[in-house]
Design a protein around this motif. Sequence first.
Motif, PDB file in Angstrom:
ATOM      1  N   LEU A   2       0.860  -1.079   0.043  1.00 25.73           N
ATOM      2  CA  LEU A   2      -0.203   0.100  -0.082  1.00 25.73           C
ATOM      3  C   LEU A   2       0.720   1.214  -0.026  1.00 25.73           C
ATOM      4  O   LEU A   2       0.489   2.197  -0.386  1.00 25.73           O
ATOM      5  CB  LEU A   2      -0.866   0.111   1.514  1.00 25.73           C
ATOM      6  CG  LEU A   2      -2.020  -1.053   1.099  1.00 25.73           C
ATOM      7  CD1 LEU A   2      -2.763  -0.903   2.506  1.00 25.73           C
ATOM      8  CD2 LEU A   2      -3.136  -0.626   0.178  1.00 25.73           C
ATOM      9  N   THR A   3       2.215   1.107   0.690  1.00 20.94           N
ATOM     10  CA  THR A   3       2.882   2.340   0.809  1.00 20.94           C
ATOM     11  C   THR A   3       3.388   2.824  -0.830  1.00 20.94           C
ATOM     12  O   THR A   3       3.746   3.938  -0.988  1.00 20.94           O
ATOM     13  CB  THR A   3       4.248   2.184   1.695  1.00 20.94           C
ATOM     14  OG1 THR A   3       5.058   1.044   0.958  1.00 20.94           O
ATOM     15  CG2 THR A   3       3.657   1.720   3.119  1.00 20.94           C
ATOM     16  N   GLN A   4       3.304   2.070  -1.693  1.00 22.78           N
ATOM     17  CA  GLN A   4       3.576   2.138  -3.045  1.00 22.78           C
ATOM     18  C   GLN A   4       3.025   3.099  -3.732  1.00 22.78           C
ATOM     19  O   GLN A   4       3.296   3.618  -4.722  1.00 22.78           O
ATOM     20  CB  GLN A   4       3.820   0.995  -3.863  1.00 22.78           C
ATOM     21  CG  GLN A   4       4.970   0.005  -3.443  1.00 22.78           C
ATOM     22  CD  GLN A   4       4.804  -1.457  -4.120  1.00 22.78           C
ATOM     23  OE1 GLN A   4       4.292  -1.516  -5.200  1.00 22.78           O
ATOM     24  NE2 GLN A   4       5.653  -2.476  -3.666  1.00 22.78           N
ATOM     25  N   ASN A   5       1.902   3.586  -3.281  1.00 26.82           N
ATOM     26  CA  ASN A   5       0.881   4.725  -3.654  1.00 26.82           C
ATOM     27  C   ASN A   5       1.382   5.842  -3.495  1.00 26.82           C
ATOM     28  O   ASN A   5       0.964   7.079  -3.667  1.00 26.82           O
ATOM     29  CB  ASN A   5      -0.596   4.374  -3.224  1.00 26.82           C
ATOM     30  CG  ASN A   5      -1.253   3.112  -3.749  1.00 26.82           C
ATOM     31  OD1 ASN A   5      -1.500   3.236  -4.975  1.00 26.82           O
ATOM     32  ND2 ASN A   5      -1.667   2.312  -2.742  1.00 26.82           N
ATOM     33  N   ILE A   6       2.359   6.091  -2.537  1.00 29.83           N
ATOM     34  CA  ILE A   6       2.922   7.374  -1.779  1.00 29.83           C
ATOM     35  C   ILE A   6       4.236   7.501  -2.674  1.00 29.83           C
ATOM     36  O   ILE A   6       5.301   6.803  -2.133  1.00 29.83           O
ATOM     37  CB  ILE A   6       2.955   7.198  -0.481  1.00 29.83           C
ATOM     38  CG1 ILE A   6       1.647   6.928   0.127  1.00 29.83           C
ATOM     39  CG2 ILE A   6       3.662   8.674  -0.050  1.00 29.83           C
ATOM     40  CD1 ILE A   6       1.649   6.634   1.751  1.00 29.83           C
ATOM     41  N   PRO A   7       4.328   8.474  -3.398  1.00 34.50           N
ATOM     42  CA  PRO A   7       5.801   8.802  -4.123  1.00 34.50           C
ATOM     43  C   PRO A   7       6.898   9.122  -3.029  1.00 34.50           C
ATOM     44  O   PRO A   7       6.578   9.766  -2.209  1.00 34.50           O
ATOM     45  CB  PRO A   7       5.372   9.707  -5.113  1.00 34.50           C
ATOM     46  CG  PRO A   7       4.003   9.807  -5.420  1.00 34.50           C
ATOM     47  CD  PRO A   7       3.379   9.322  -4.006  1.00 34.50           C
TER      48      PRO A   7
END
Length: 368
Positions: free
Chosen positions: A294-299
Motif C-alpha cells: 500500500l505504501t507504493q501509492n505514496i511517491p
Amino acid sequence: MLFSTQFEAIEKKVKAINPVAYASTRNYLNGNVTYLSPYISRGVISTQFVLQQLIQSNYSFQQCKVLLQELAWRDYYQQVWLAKGESINENIYTPVHAFIDVDIPKAIVNAQTGITAIDDCIQQLYNTGYMHNHCRMYTAALACNIAQTHWLKPAQWMYYYLLDGDWASNALSWQWVAGTFSKKQYVANQENINKYTGTYQTNTYLDVSYDALPLKEIPNTLLQREALQLKTPLPNNLPDLQINAELPTLVYNYYNIDPLWHSSTKANRVFLLEPAIFQQYPVSEQCLQFALQLTQNIPNLQIFVGSFNELYAQCNNNRIIYKQHPLNHHYKGTAEAAAFMIPDINGFYPSFFSYWNKIAAKLEKLFP
C-alpha cells in the motif's frame, strides 16, 4: 479473496458501494459487504472519506444509515482507545466471566473446531487475511463463552492475521462478545450459524437451543490449548534515510498509509515501523507485506525501522507532522486530527449508542 493495493482500485470500491444492498445482506457470508475495512484500518482511506462519497451519491441518509452505523462503530472504538489508552487491554466494565485458561484452544488455531462454517472462515483468514464480521463474532463466542477462555490472547491471535487489524475494533469487539464491554455474553447456536453462513450442519455441540448456551461443560474438542508465539518479521538491510533538513517530514505508519495526505506538500516522507509497537501488537508477514504494498501509492516514501526517537534524531529537529492515533502518544511534532466522520464529537462514551445518538443528527444534516 484478494485485496488490490492500487489506490485507483480502492477508489472504485468506494464509489461502487450499495448501502441498500449492504443493509439487507451484510450479516450473510455471501452478502453485499464493502470489503473496505483493510483500507480504512491501514489509513489509506478514512470513515470520513467514505462518508463524503455517500453524501455525493444519490442515496438518502436513511438508505445509508446501517452502513453509517457500522462505520461509526469503528470511530467509536477508536475514540475509546484514544480516551483509555492501553487500558482497553483490560476489562472495560464487567469482570470477565469464569475462565479456565488464557491460552486459545488448539482446535481454533488449527481450524478444527468441528463447526464447519467457523473452520472454513478461520482457514480463509489464514489464506487471505479476511474474515466476515459474523464469523469473527462466532469465533470469539466459541473461544470465550464456549471454551471459557479469557478474551485477550485469542483477540491477539485474530488481530495477527487480519489485513484490517485495528486493535481498538478487535480488542473491544472481543470484549463485547465476552461480556466485559456489554451487558451480556454473545452466543450463537448451530441454527444461527447455518442461517448466516449457508451451511446445513447438525448434531454438533452447538446444535442446541439458546436456553442451553453457554454450555455448562467445555466440549472435548476445545479443551486442548496452545500458547502462541506471535512475531512480526520487520524488514532489514534498508537504505539509509535521506532527509532534506529544509523540508518538513511527514511520518506515516501502519495506521496511516494515506496517499492523499499532504500530497501536494514538498516534504520528506517516512514510513515508520517501530519494533516496540509490533512487539506489543504483532502482525503476520502477510499483513505487513499488504501494508508495504500500500505504501507504493505514496511517491518517494522511505521506510525506516526503529523508534520514533531514532527517526527524530535523523530529522535534525526539522518540522515533523503526523496523524493522531492512540499509538502515537510518544511522537513529537505537529499532530493532525484523525478523520472521523464527525470529528468534533469525541471522548469516551459509555456505550456505542450513546455515541451514535450524538453523531446521527449531524450526519443526517449532511445529506441532501
